[in-house]
Design an enzyme around this catalytic site. Structure first.
Site, PDB file in Angstrom:
ATOM      1  N   CYS A  65      37.887  30.635  54.167  1.00 44.36           N
ATOM      2  CA  CYS A  65      36.918  31.736  54.272  1.00 44.36           C
ATOM      3  C   CYS A  65      36.304  32.024  52.905  1.00 44.36           C
ATOM      4  O   CYS A  65      35.084  32.172  52.763  1.00 44.36           O
ATOM      5  CB  CYS A  65      37.596  32.997  54.808  1.00 44.36           C
ATOM      6  SG  CYS A  65      38.336  32.841  56.445  1.00 44.36           S
TER       7      CYS A  65
ATOM      8  N   ASP B 237      55.942  40.725  26.873  1.00 39.37           N
ATOM      9  CA  ASP B 237      55.611  41.808  25.956  1.00 39.37           C
ATOM     10  C   ASP B 237      56.921  42.258  25.311  1.00 39.37           C
ATOM     11  O   ASP B 237      58.015  41.948  25.819  1.00 39.37           O
ATOM     12  CB  ASP B 237      54.956  42.949  26.730  1.00 39.37           C
ATOM     13  CG  ASP B 237      54.571  44.104  25.832  1.00 39.37           C
ATOM     14  OD1 ASP B 237      54.141  43.853  24.692  1.00 39.37           O
ATOM     15  OD2 ASP B 237      54.727  45.266  26.260  1.00 39.37           O
TER      16      ASP B 237
ATOM     17  N   CYS C 263      41.454  33.627  54.404  1.00 38.11           N
ATOM     18  CA  CYS C 263      42.138  32.454  53.851  1.00 38.11           C
ATOM     19  C   CYS C 263      41.240  31.796  52.807  1.00 38.11           C
ATOM     20  O   CYS C 263      40.105  32.222  52.573  1.00 38.11           O
ATOM     21  CB  CYS C 263      42.486  31.463  54.955  1.00 38.11           C
ATOM     22  SG  CYS C 263      41.036  30.784  55.800  1.00 38.11           S
TER      23      CYS C 263
END
Length: 717
Positions: free
Chosen positions: A32, A438, A29
């Site tokens: 962390c 693009d 997460c």
């Protein structure tokens, strides 16, 4: 032009720093990620630490001389995150093993819940028609414990391990209150059973874990759809190059052994292995993967070619300008990986909720126990109330709130031909304010088509077109269909092809090849004619997708701004921009410039959605807030994107945006319900109005509510 002209800091960084890549399975997460990155950045001479939550990859840059790999691994262990040197195969195997472990734990929890309830339901419901006697009640509690406790201990291992790592590192994640609640529930239930008490809650503990594991597995399934695009980019490089030795003899050499200054040969049909400069020969080069340019370009002595480009015609002798790992293609791969790691920094809704949930629940449970004991309750009753608080406020609804919505939204989009590769992608897509397209292969169909074909002229030129490998010749041959090939074919590299048709010499190619001035009129063209006869001009265009203009109008109606960034020539870009209604456009844009444009928009406050299909788009796809690619795109582009749409409809972009916004709304509704539920349920548990079993039932009911609300995403229009 040397590679350092495009990436000027590349050579300096290579000589002054070292990069280490590690696999960190425990990184799950944003909390962390933050702890790991801050912990490593505190080490001397560590200049960068980035965690990619998708594949649990940690990249660390260290100034020379600085910490070695073992020192960094030890530092990670002290932080509570065991790590190993990163290996893609090992990372994939670890991910698969995690999925199998979750499925096994979920199956064990389901078995334990069903069978423990078989013995506990009579205790609560009096299914035997009358109140059970003390001996029978105790026997049922023992049977429930024999089945439920081992299953709960086994199924809870993913949470116990995560909680233990977190506590060892001096912090508390969402798995800590889950683990504490489950273990205390089992301990109280065992104590009540041994002391012949009235209540046991083995079924509640294992049922809780089953529901939590469902949410964990749903999240795992969404993560499994995301793959690394960098490896696919580097796979476009040739693995073997033909190097000329000191005696000018060709030697097949692994690409990793090629150094700057080596002389190489590139044959027609080969990909250029490294960035190089042409020393002799000429060839048509297909740069479409690198620049998006729809037409091949002619290169000759003195010109620079990039790794990954395809040589279509002549034999080239070149001089390497850089090693394979220093090529423009490798640099794009690093940009892609950096973009993916930047995306992993995005704090998901569930992570934000968890940051509030954990300290609040710990505080409430501690206050319940301490306050109850201080007000005259015995330690047993105070502990039961504290456990009830932990269970009734358990983040099961919180854990299901987002995965359930995202799975439902992903299923709906899948039925519409859109593959969602990660749950966080839907959250990011819902926030988008600006869309960059693009041109070739996205707004257009990505293949040249003959404009206003005249059947007789097409049939006349087709015998020459069928003999050529040029993209425009193939388009002309495709229009004509199967048929004969001209005799005496001679291909003039970069000019055209000539041959004999019905006894007459004919030519097909550039205007100059047929002796004409050859003014361009915006379209891509071929000229055809017999010697001494009239010349005919064939015009080609890359056809705009039928619903492109409608898609642009729909996006603008939803409040989004739109622009085109293309590597194609400006005239071609302008014609498409005018056709679809986009005023903001740029042509001849390099890959690094596309990424720079995305970053500039992001710094100005825009949330950018990039829609691209070529190798020249991969860095921008990875660096954008959200990214989409068509199913016809290069594998590396699809992997750099968050969503992939199949079929010819560009309206899939609008559909995905609508579903993402609906999913975000449903997730926020679920969080609102979970907050309201906890605001009512927590005081009830603190006052002793519910016991752990009733708490488990209430928690299960809240999970059912958020799941049913999530299903509304699938029915939303």
């Amino acid at each position: 032009m040397a590679l350092t002209d495009t990436f000027p800091d590349l050579a300096a960084r290579e000589t002054t720093s070292t990069r280490f890549d590690f696999l960190v399975p425990g990184a799950r997460c944003a909390a962390c990620m933050g702890k790991i990155e801050r912990g490593l950045m505190d080490l001397p001479r560590v200049t960068s630490a980035r965690v990619n939550l998708t594949n649990r990859k940690l990249s660390v840059e260290v100034q020379r001389p600085g910490p070695d790999a073992q020192t960094l691994i030890q530092a990670l262990a002290r932080l509570g995150y065991p790590a190993t040197p990163f290996d893609p195969g090992e990372a994939a195997a670890a991910h698969d093993a995690e999925g199998r472990a979750l499925i096994l734990a979920m199956a064990v929890a389901a078995f334990g819940a069903m069978n423990a309830m078989m013995f506990s339901v009579p205790l609560w419901a009096g299914l035997f028609g009358q109140e059970l006697g003390p001996a029978t009640r105790t026997l049922m509690m023992w049977f429930s414990g024999i089945v439920g406790a081992p299953c709960a201990l086994f199924a809870g291992r993913p949470f116990f391990r995560s909680a233990w790592r977190s506590l060892r590192a001096g912090r508390a994640n969402m798995d800590v209150p889950i683990s504490v609640g489950v273990l205390l529930t089992l301990a109280i239930s065992l104590s009540e059973t041994i002391l012949r008490g009235r209540d046991a809650y083995f079924d509640a503990a294992v049922s809780l874990l089953f529901l939590l594991l469902i949410g964990r597995w749903l999240d795992h399934q969404l993560r499994a759809r995301a793959r690394s695009a960098a490896a696919d980019l580097l796979a476009l490089q040739a693995t073997i190059a033909t190097r000329l030795d000191a005696h000018d003899h060709p030697v097949e050499t692994p690409i990793k052994a090629i150094a700057a200054g080596d002389r190489l040969i590139v044959r027609p049909g080969d990909r250029i292995p490294v960035d190089c400069r042409v020393t002799s020969g000429a060839s048509d080069i297909d740069n479409s993967l690198l620049t998006g340019e729809s037409a091949a370009i002619r290169v000759g002595p003195g010109q620079v070619c990039r790794a990954g480009a395809l040589s279509l015609s002549g034999l080239l002798q070149v001089t390497a300008l850089a090693r394979a790992e220093d090529s423009a293609l490798a640099a794009i791969a690093r940009l892609v990986e950096a973009g993916a790691q930047a995306k992993s920094r995005y704090v998901r809704l569930a992570d934000k909720a968890a940051a509030v949930y954990v300290p609040v629940v710990h505080t409430l449970a501690a206050l319940t126990f301490a306050g109850g004991w201080a007000l005259g309750l015995g330690p047993r009753e105070a502990l039961i109330r504290a456990v009830a608080v932990l269970i009734i406020t358990c983040p099961c609804a919180l854990g299901l709130a987002v995965p359930a919505v995202q799975i439902t939204a992903s299923a709906r989009l899948f039925r519409k031909g859109v593959l969602v590769k990660s749950g966080a992608a839907l959250e990011r897509l819902a926030e988008v304010t600006h869309v960059i397209f693009d041109k070739t292969g996205v707004l257009t169909e990505g293949r040249p088509r003959l404009i206003d074909p005249v059947e007789a002229l097409v049939a006349m030129a087709a015998p020459l077109a069928r003999a050529s490998r040029h993209p425009l010749s193939r388009a002309l041959a495709s229009e004509a269909g199967d048929g004969p090939i001209a005799d005496g074919i001679i291909e003039h590299h970069g000019e055209g092809v000539e041959g004999i048709i019905d006894g007459r010499r004919a030519r097909l190619g550039r205007a100059s090849f047929l002796g004409l001035a050859g003014e361009r009129h915006g379209e891509t063209e071929l000229w055809f004619g017999f010697d001494g006869d009239t010349r005919y001009r064939f015009c080609f265009s890359d056809r705009v997708r039928p619903d492109a203009a409608a898609t642009i109008r729909a996006l603008k109606a939803r409040g989004l701004t739109v622009e085109i960034l293309s590597g194609d020539v400006p005239d071609a870009v302008k014609s498409v921009a005018d056709a679809v209604g986009i005023a903001d456009w740029q042509g001849a844009v390099l890959p690094i410039d596309k990424l720079a444009a995305v970053e500039t928009r992001s710094r100005s406050g825009s949330k950018v959605l990039m829609v691209g299909d070529g190798l020249n788009d991969t860095a921008a796809l990875a660096g954008a807030h959200a990214a989409m690619a068509p199913g016809t795109a290069l594998d590396a582009s699809q992997n750099a994107a968050d969503l992939v749409f199949t079929g010819d409809s560009l309206m899939a972009v609008t559909e995905a945006l609508d579903v993402a916004r609906s999913a975000r709304k449903r997730a926020l509704e679920n969080f609102g319900f979970a907050a309201l539920y906890n605001a009512v349920a927590a005081p009830a548990a603190m006052l002793g109005l519910v016991n752990p079993f009733i708490a488990a039932l209430a928690m299960s009911g809240s999970s059912l509510v958020v799941t049913l609300n999530a299903l509304r995403t699938g029915r939303a229009r």
